[in-house]
Design a protein around this motif. Structure first.
Motif, PDB file in Angstrom:
ATOM      1  N   GLU A 260       0.840  -1.701   0.114  1.00  0.00           N
ATOM      2  CA  GLU A 260      -0.019   0.202   0.372  1.00  0.00           C
ATOM      3  C   GLU A 260       0.987   1.315   0.101  1.00  0.00           C
ATOM      4  N   PHE A 261       2.012   1.467   0.779  1.00  0.00           N
ATOM      5  CA  PHE A 261       2.740   1.913   1.145  1.00  0.00           C
ATOM      6  C   PHE A 261       3.329   2.478  -0.700  1.00  0.00           C
ATOM      7  N   ALA A 262       3.774   1.599  -0.759  1.00  0.00           N
ATOM      8  CA  ALA A 262       4.744   1.324  -2.612  1.00  0.00           C
ATOM      9  C   ALA A 262       3.620   1.883  -4.000  1.00  0.00           C
ATOM     10  N   GLN A 263       2.193   1.838  -3.548  1.00  0.00           N
ATOM     11  CA  GLN A 263       1.166   2.908  -4.278  1.00  0.00           C
ATOM     12  C   GLN A 263       0.801   3.676  -3.803  1.00  0.00           C
ATOM     13  N   ARG A 264       1.358   4.058  -3.389  1.00  0.00           N
ATOM     14  CA  ARG A 264       1.237   5.462  -2.650  1.00  0.00           C
ATOM     15  C   ARG A 264       2.039   6.553  -3.258  1.00  0.00           C
ATOM     16  N   LYS A 265       3.259   5.652  -2.655  1.00  0.00           N
ATOM     17  CA  LYS A 265       4.055   5.954  -3.410  1.00  0.00           C
ATOM     18  C   LYS A 265       4.562   6.493  -5.182  1.00  0.00           C
ATOM     19  N   GLN A 267       1.522   7.063  -6.817  1.00  0.00           N
ATOM     20  CA  GLN A 267       0.742   7.596  -7.316  1.00  0.00           C
ATOM     21  C   GLN A 267       0.782   8.578  -6.716  1.00  0.00           C
ATOM     22  N   MET A 268       2.246   9.130  -6.428  1.00  0.00           N
ATOM     23  CA  MET A 268       2.787  10.529  -5.785  1.00  0.00           C
ATOM     24  C   MET A 268       2.454  11.104  -4.365  1.00  0.00           C
ATOM     25  N   TRP A 269       1.528  10.626  -3.929  1.00  0.00           N
ATOM     26  CA  TRP A 269       1.278  11.177  -2.298  1.00  0.00           C
ATOM     27  C   TRP A 269       2.355  12.262  -2.325  1.00  0.00           C
ATOM     28  N   ASN A 270       1.603  12.914  -1.324  1.00  0.00           N
ATOM     29  CA  ASN A 270       2.695  14.667  -0.672  1.00  0.00           C
ATOM     30  C   ASN A 270       3.054  13.589   0.733  1.00  0.00           C
ATOM     31  N   GLN A 271       4.289  13.811   1.217  1.00  0.00           N
ATOM     32  CA  GLN A 271       5.016  13.550   2.487  1.00  0.00           C
ATOM     33  C   GLN A 271       3.954  13.208   3.077  1.00  0.00           C
ATOM     34  N   THR A 272       3.325  14.511   3.531  1.00  0.00           N
ATOM     35  CA  THR A 272       2.470  13.632   4.851  1.00  0.00           C
ATOM     36  C   THR A 272       1.410  12.251   5.157  1.00  0.00           C
ATOM     37  N   ASP A 273       0.755  12.413   3.656  1.00  0.00           N
ATOM     38  CA  ASP A 273       0.079  12.353   3.801  1.00  0.00           C
ATOM     39  C   ASP A 273       0.327  10.087   3.335  1.00  0.00           C
ATOM     40  N   LEU A 274       1.480  10.310   3.047  1.00  0.00           N
ATOM     41  CA  LEU A 274       2.356   9.176   2.697  1.00  0.00           C
ATOM     42  C   LEU A 274       2.543   7.967   3.840  1.00  0.00           C
ATOM     43  N   TRP A 275       2.573   8.918   4.486  1.00  0.00           N
ATOM     44  CA  TRP A 275       3.109   8.306   5.839  1.00  0.00           C
ATOM     45  C   TRP A 275       1.468   8.093   7.085  1.00  0.00           C
ATOM     46  N   THR A 276       0.837   8.249   6.593  1.00  0.00           N
ATOM     47  CA  THR A 276      -0.095   8.213   7.569  1.00  0.00           C
ATOM     48  C   THR A 276      -1.008   6.817   7.493  1.00  0.00           C
ATOM     49  N   THR A 277      -1.843   5.922   8.324  1.00  0.00           N
ATOM     50  CA  THR A 277      -1.601   4.607   8.802  1.00  0.00           C
ATOM     51  C   THR A 277      -2.649   4.494   7.972  1.00  0.00           C
ATOM     52  N   PHE A 278      -2.492   2.622   7.010  1.00  0.00           N
ATOM     53  CA  PHE A 278      -2.402   1.768   6.393  1.00  0.00           C
ATOM     54  C   PHE A 278      -4.011   1.218   6.377  1.00  0.00           C
ATOM     55  N   SER A 279      -5.024   0.443   5.642  1.00  0.00           N
ATOM     56  CA  SER A 279      -6.232  -0.005   5.709  1.00  0.00           C
ATOM     57  C   SER A 279      -5.686  -1.080   6.388  1.00  0.00           C
ATOM     58  N   ASN A 280      -4.993  -1.790   6.662  1.00  0.00           N
ATOM     59  CA  ASN A 280      -4.768  -3.516   7.755  1.00  0.00           C
ATOM     60  C   ASN A 280      -3.831  -2.716   9.063  1.00  0.00           C
ATOM     61  N   GLN A 281      -3.955  -1.994   9.835  1.00  0.00           N
ATOM     62  CA  GLN A 281      -3.121  -1.413  10.316  1.00  0.00           C
ATOM     63  C   GLN A 281      -4.175  -2.052  11.934  1.00  0.00           C
ATOM     64  N   GLU A 282      -4.915  -2.782  11.564  1.00  0.00           N
ATOM     65  CA  GLU A 282      -5.483  -3.402  12.928  1.00  0.00           C
ATOM     66  C   GLU A 282      -4.239  -4.711  13.109  1.00  0.00           C
ATOM     67  N   ALA A 283      -4.085  -5.082  11.364  1.00  0.00           N
ATOM     68  CA  ALA A 283      -3.668  -6.451  11.364  1.00  0.00           C
ATOM     69  C   ALA A 283      -1.841  -6.326  11.468  1.00  0.00           C
TER      70      ALA A 283
END
Length: 307
Positions: A260-265, A267-283
């Motif tokens: 998911e992080f690689a996909q954000r990269k 898609q050229m997300w900004n640095q703040t959003d790049l490091w937000t929680t993940f969709s599988n954060q609970e796992a």
């Protein structure tokens, strides 16, 4: 004279279109060591024979190759002045299952000798004597399956394989389900240094973005029609949907977040959003909290299953 200012450094994660990528390089007349699947060292590490910036820079200054590959866990040092780092990622469970299916092809339908050799996953440590190795060839009685079910086999594999390869030697000795939060974040930081990330599940688009950057031929839709659907795999003339196969989700918790992080990269997300929680954060939290409670002493939690 090399055509690029930097050498293309391809991290070949097994069963993630790595050999195909080497083929594409050769078809685009990129100078590669095609006989060795684009590897340039016998031990399949890269580059320069030592894990130092100096060795890698010396290799870069002297080599004729325009694309090089590693099939092992990466060296700790990354020389972004000499190399453009590239990796092809695949959904983690799909990658494990593809490898399992590949090993299945070695097993004869009737009595006989398996057609290929089984190693074991201890190779990731750089020394196959670290953990007990499976026999390389054996007689298999009719009806016997030395691999067991996918769930049994995957339970004896190093967890989060993609993360371990990109993390490199710092993760080498992490026991199964015990890669620390700091090491995982270190791996994500390493991924930010990559020039390009490709995705097996979106291979045409992600490859074509890469190909355009380096003046390679783009993939056409007709060429992609010959690619195997990564969500399905033929097994004994039946189709098993990956989602229906039993699986320990902690084995891919880090890989899923890394993907998911690689996909954000990508898609050229900004640095703040790049490091937000993940969709599988609970796992992810369950991995860091519950993984060490299993008390595994090595990456396979015992004897490694076949690789």
């Amino acid at each position: 004279t090399r055509r690029y200012s930097k050498i293309l450094y391809f991290v070949h994660i097994h069963k993630s279109a790595g050999s195909w990528m080497c083929d594409m390089a050769a078809k685009n007349q990129i100078r590669v060591n095609r006989k060795e699947n684009c590897n340039v060292q016998k031990d399949q590490y890269c580059c320069g024979g030592q894990d130092t910036l100096e060795a890698q820079r010396l290799f870069a200054n002297r080599t004729r190759w325009e694309l090089v590959a590693t099939e092992r866990d990466m060296y700790e040092n990354m020389d972004t002045e000499s190399y453009d780092y590239i990796v092809t990622l695949r959904d983690s469970k799909s990658r494990y299952y593809s490898h399992y299916h590949h090993l299945k092809s070695f097993i004869p339908v009737g009595p006989g000798t398996q057609t290929g050799g089984f190693g074991d996953s201890a190779w990731i440590f750089g020394n196959n004597t670290i953990l007990p190795c499976n026999e390389t060839k054996r007689k298999i009685p009719a009806g016997q399956d030395p691999l067991g079910s996918f769930y049994q086999w995957s339970s004896g594999q190093p967890d989060n394989w993609n993360t371990r390869i990109l993390c490199g030697r710092k993760c080498r000795w992490s026991a199964q389900l015990q890669i620390t939060r700091d090491l995982f974040e270190y791996t994500l930081q390493r991924l930010t240094k990559f020039a390009h990330v490709l995705f097996v599940e979106d291979l045409q688009e992600s490859f074509n973005r890469f190909a355009t950057a380096y003046r390679w031929k783009n993939l056409t839709a007709s060429a992609m029609n010959n690619k195997v659907n990564p969500r399905k795999t033929q097994v004994n003339e039946s189709v098993e949907l990956l989602d229906d196969l039993p699986w320990n989700p902690l084995l891919s918790a880090l890989d899923d977040a890394l993907y998911e992080f690689a996909q954000r990269k990508y898609q050229m997300w900004n640095q703040t959003d790049l490091w937000t929680t993940f969709s599988n954060q609970e796992a992810l939290e369950r991995y860091f909290e519950d993984g060490p409670k299993r008390g595994c002493a090595d990456a396979c939690c015992g004897k490694c299953t076949a690789y």
